[in-house]
Design a protein around this motif. Structure first.
Motif, PDB file in Angstrom:
ATOM      1  N   VAL A  97      -4.665  13.166   0.147  1.00  0.00           N
ATOM      2  CA  VAL A  97      -3.898  11.913   0.138  1.00  0.00           C
ATOM      3  C   VAL A  97      -4.180  11.083  -1.105  1.00  0.00           C
ATOM      4  O   VAL A  97      -5.123  11.351  -1.855  1.00  0.00           O
ATOM      5  N   ASN A  98      -3.351  10.094  -1.299  1.00  0.00           N
ATOM      6  CA  ASN A  98      -3.467   9.168  -2.415  1.00  0.00           C
ATOM      7  C   ASN A  98      -4.649   8.213  -2.174  1.00  0.00           C
ATOM      8  O   ASN A  98      -4.833   7.731  -1.054  1.00  0.00           O
ATOM      9  N   ALA A  99      -5.424   7.958  -3.221  1.00  0.00           N
ATOM     10  CA  ALA A  99      -6.595   7.085  -3.081  1.00  0.00           C
ATOM     11  C   ALA A  99      -6.183   5.614  -3.024  1.00  0.00           C
ATOM     12  O   ALA A  99      -5.572   5.111  -3.964  1.00  0.00           O
ATOM     13  N   PRO A 100      -6.504   4.925  -1.947  1.00  0.00           N
ATOM     14  CA  PRO A 100      -6.187   3.491  -1.865  1.00  0.00           C
ATOM     15  C   PRO A 100      -7.151   2.691  -2.748  1.00  0.00           C
ATOM     16  O   PRO A 100      -8.229   3.177  -3.082  1.00  0.00           O
ATOM     17  N   LEU A 269      -0.672  -2.215  -9.949  1.00  0.00           N
ATOM     18  CA  LEU A 269      -1.697  -1.358 -10.583  1.00  0.00           C
ATOM     19  C   LEU A 269      -1.996  -0.088  -9.794  1.00  0.00           C
ATOM     20  O   LEU A 269      -2.747   0.763 -10.262  1.00  0.00           O
ATOM     21  N   THR A 270      -1.433   0.037  -8.589  1.00  0.00           N
ATOM     22  CA  THR A 270      -1.910   1.106  -7.700  1.00  0.00           C
ATOM     23  C   THR A 270      -0.900   2.245  -7.505  1.00  0.00           C
ATOM     24  O   THR A 270      -0.936   2.932  -6.490  1.00  0.00           O
ATOM     25  N   TYR A 271      -0.003   2.403  -8.475  1.00  0.00           N
ATOM     26  CA  TYR A 271       0.934   3.533  -8.435  1.00  0.00           C
ATOM     27  C   TYR A 271       0.173   4.850  -8.464  1.00  0.00           C
ATOM     28  O   TYR A 271      -0.923   4.860  -9.009  1.00  0.00           O
ATOM     29  N   PRO A 272       0.703   5.962  -8.010  1.00  0.00           N
ATOM     30  CA  PRO A 272       1.944   6.065  -7.253  1.00  0.00           C
ATOM     31  C   PRO A 272       1.729   5.630  -5.805  1.00  0.00           C
ATOM     32  O   PRO A 272       0.597   5.372  -5.390  1.00  0.00           O
ATOM     33  N   TYR A 273       2.831   5.580  -5.021  1.00  0.00           N
ATOM     34  CA  TYR A 273       2.785   4.892  -3.730  1.00  0.00           C
ATOM     35  C   TYR A 273       2.922   5.816  -2.519  1.00  0.00           C
ATOM     36  O   TYR A 273       3.393   6.929  -2.634  1.00  0.00           O
ATOM     37  N   PHE A 274       2.518   5.295  -1.397  1.00  0.00           N
ATOM     38  CA  PHE A 274       2.506   5.941  -0.075  1.00  0.00           C
ATOM     39  C   PHE A 274       1.296   6.885   0.042  1.00  0.00           C
ATOM     40  O   PHE A 274       0.648   7.216  -0.948  1.00  0.00           O
TER      41      PHE A 274
HETATM   42 CA   LIG Z   1      -1.355   4.308  -4.611  1.00  0.00          CA
END
Ligand SMILES: [Ca+2]
Ligand code: HEC
Ligand code: HEC
Ligand code: HEC
Ligand code: HEC
Ligand SMILES: [Ca+2]
Lengths: 339, 339
Positions: A97-100, A269-274
């Motif tokens: 998963v994407n890192a928050p 600043l936190t792209y990419p999303y989901f």
């Molecule tokens: Ca993200």
């Protein structure tokens, strides 16, 4: 009783519109203040613990390879993230998963996309030993710290014991993370009464955000982070990711595709999303949210305005010294990047 | 003429030994000062350039993966190194040689083990585009920076142009690296006259270092970094590394196994040792140096003392703020960790 005809008369003269424009900022703000709170600067109770936690956050010797630290994936020079679709960890393995972001993570009601950690301390026990993140068994991580005289001293001073324990490591990291808040975003300044802090376009973007119902899930100080919600309420979300959300924790079928609503703080600043990092831009994320969560198709102009508003949520990133890590001792276990 | 008999008389009484102990530190120090100079604090001529260079040094967006920066392999929280046998770069590829420290690298007469870069600016052009380091073509690296409004502003202020060039990038990095000196080591304090800065054992270690001839190659402010020398002068060095040293540059057979003598500054922090990272400890490195370079077999006690001396070469690492990197723009090229 006299007011009504007067207002009607003024409206007929076009003055009501003018009235409306002057009164509206306050009205929208008052409504906003009920459900969104500004980020307050961190209060530091235990500076020595925060210093220790900062060192550990930047400590690559807590990884099997010797080159990965928390800061690799939650880069504090950027947005507390790695800006990758899914993270790259030990031996270049892609994560699921994407890192928050770690910025303002202390304000989330639980940690991880599926909420499997109750708080930051519990969370910090995960990545060190995760084979696709830092790949380091806790026993070895503690042995490394215990072999470094500088750390032994610091832990002793703070925790009063010669024997370092993993709970102290995660406690110090969590204490440091609590300082990673980002106050004074332009949106917060506006919330606090500064009309000039955001532009008319940005304000209009927030109005759309508010009126179309984004606010139902993205609220609280973090504009998110306080509930699990399904992605794909109105229309299903298509993803190739194996992540199934909250169901992984509860084992209940009805919790499938429920994820912790992510914070929108610093979302620029936190792209990419989901959770799967599939949305490359904020435009894409906003368009999808409208359709999937609310059954709304935004015009390009509406998307542009909402995105403009989201940019006002970028706060002041914490300034800090680059930590100098204590030298290894003669018996410090050496990294093994291919293990 | 009266002095001589007096000294002889005192010596007979055992007082001469005492004289000797008091006089000797100065004598060794005077000899040392001829060939080793203390590290002086950095003079900063252009603070804005240093700030920009620091940002670029920590900038993972200069790598194809988006997660590798100069600081990954030259970690300034540690000893300006990664402490790996050979570095891990893009896609977890192992590098051919051990990463030298960037601390005091500005004092080296050339850069790289084989001296193929004349100076820090020339050196900095290497790693960004090296496929096993950051894996990023210079054109793309520049395009990334050019797409980030914060960088465009900074380059404009410093270099007076809207169009960022790779030479400016490497110039700023080099300017930052010049600040990475480590003054005030205990050895330097001793050199400057502070008898108490090092212990008797450490001083004795330096005496052995001096008297056995290590000083022939490890001299100057960096105790190294000012000549190419053969590894294996007396006895051949056995290595499985493909690196052939200076010969790679000159294409002359007689330059095979000649490497830039590495600095011994902060050598406590820069394990493992030699161009191939084969020596795990300082004890091992010192023992081998004695045998291979000087045909000398040190006793365990001598090795211990030399190592104790080497530990006095750890200086003050530069303290600096963690740089906050400017946010990506809407068109900033995204990382591609698997490319
Ligand atoms: Ca993200
Ligand atoms: C290899 C990349 C990687 C490393 C190293 C890493 N993380 Fe993470 N981090 C992630 C990913 C991916 C997630 C999301 C995982 C999930 O939700 O299942 C995450 C989640 C988190 C969260 C939860 C945030 C939220 O809002 O849910 C926190 C806090 C966090 N990490 C802190 C840390 C700390 C502290 C360390 C070091 C001890 C660390 N991370 C190391 C990638 C990494
Ligand atoms: C019913 C709840 C709900 C509503 C309504 C909702 N969201 Fe979300 N939002 C979520 C959830 C859940 C996620 C995370 C989904 C995922 O990653 O799988 C999310 C993610 C996002 C993200 C990506 C954040 C990140 O860091 O990945 C953005 C941006 C966003 N929402 C904006 C909006 C906007 C704008 C609206 C209104 C058009 C909106 N949301 C409406 C629940 C909601
Ligand atoms: C993937 C690891 C890695 C990355 C990333 C990396 N380096 Fe290096 N660096 C090395 C290695 C290995 C060497 C030695 C190469 C050689 O001598 O052939 C080296 C050599 C150097 C030297 C020469 C020091 C000396 O004494 O000879 C300097 C200076 C340097 N790097 C600075 C940088 C800068 C600046 C960056 C970023 C632009 C950078 N490095 C990125 C691994 C790396
Ligand atoms: C004839 C020249 C020469 C002499 C004499 C010499 N060295 Fe070296 N030294 C070198 C070279 C060249 C290297 C790098 C070799 C390599 O990496 O392949 C080196 C490397 C080292 C290293 C490892 C540094 C690092 O960061 O990798 C140490 C420690 C060292 N020398 C200490 C000593 C000591 C102690 C002596 C005396 C016993 C000594 N040297 C004598 C040339 C010399
Ligand atoms: Ca080394």
């Amino acid at each position: 009783m006299k007011i009504k005809p007067l207002a009607a008369a003024l409206a007929a003269l076009g003055v009501g519109v003018c009235f409306g424009v002057q009164a509206a900022p306050d009205e929208l703000r008052e409504k906003a203040k009920v459900i969104i709170q500004p980020i307050e600067p961190a209060k530091i109770d235990h500076p020595a613990k925060v210093d220790l936690g900062r060192q550990l956050f930047f400590e690559p010797r807590l990884s099997m390879s010797g080159i990965i630290s928390c800061n690799t994936c939650h880069n504090l020079s950027l947005g507390g993230v790695d800006n990758l679709k899914t993270s790259i960890g030990h031996k270049w393995q892609p994560g699921p998963v994407n890192a928050p972001t770690v910025f303002n993570a202390s304000l989330n009601f639980v940690q991880f996309w599926d909420g499997r950690a109750a708080n930051l301390q519990e969370q910090a026990a995960g990545p060190i030993q995760n084979p696709i993140e830092m790949g380091m068994p806790h026993t070895l991580a503690v042995a490394v710290l215990q072999s470094i005289p500088g750390y032994v001293d610091e832990f002793k001073k703070i925790y009063g014991t010669d024997q370092i324990a993993i709970e102290q490591v995660t406690d110090a990291i969590a204490e440091f993370e609590k300082t990673l808040v980002t106050p004074n975003s332009r949106f917060d300044k506006w919330l606090k009464g500064d009309d000039k802090a955001i532009t008319a376009e940005e304000r209009e973007g927030f109005r759309i955000f508010y009126d179309s119902g984004c606010i139902a899930c993205h609220n609280g100080p973090n504009l998110g982070g306080n509930s699990f919600q399904k992605i794909g309420v109105v229309e299903p979300y298509k993803s190739t990711s194996p992540a199934e959300g909250r169901a992984a924790v509860t084992k209940k079928d009805e919790d499938r595709w429920y994820f912790k609503v992510p914070t929108l703080r610093n979302v620029e600043l936190t792209y990419p999303y989901f959770h799967d990092g599939q949305a490359k831009t904020l435009e894409e994320a906003v368009t999808l949210m409208g359709r999937l969560q609310l059954g709304r198709t935004f015009t390009d102009d509406e998307v542009k305005k909402v995105v403009a508003f989201l940019h006002t949520l970028t706060g002041e990133r914490p300034q800090m010294p680059l930590p100098l890590l204590p030298p290894s001792g003669p018996n410090t276990p050496r990294p093994d990047p291919f293990k």
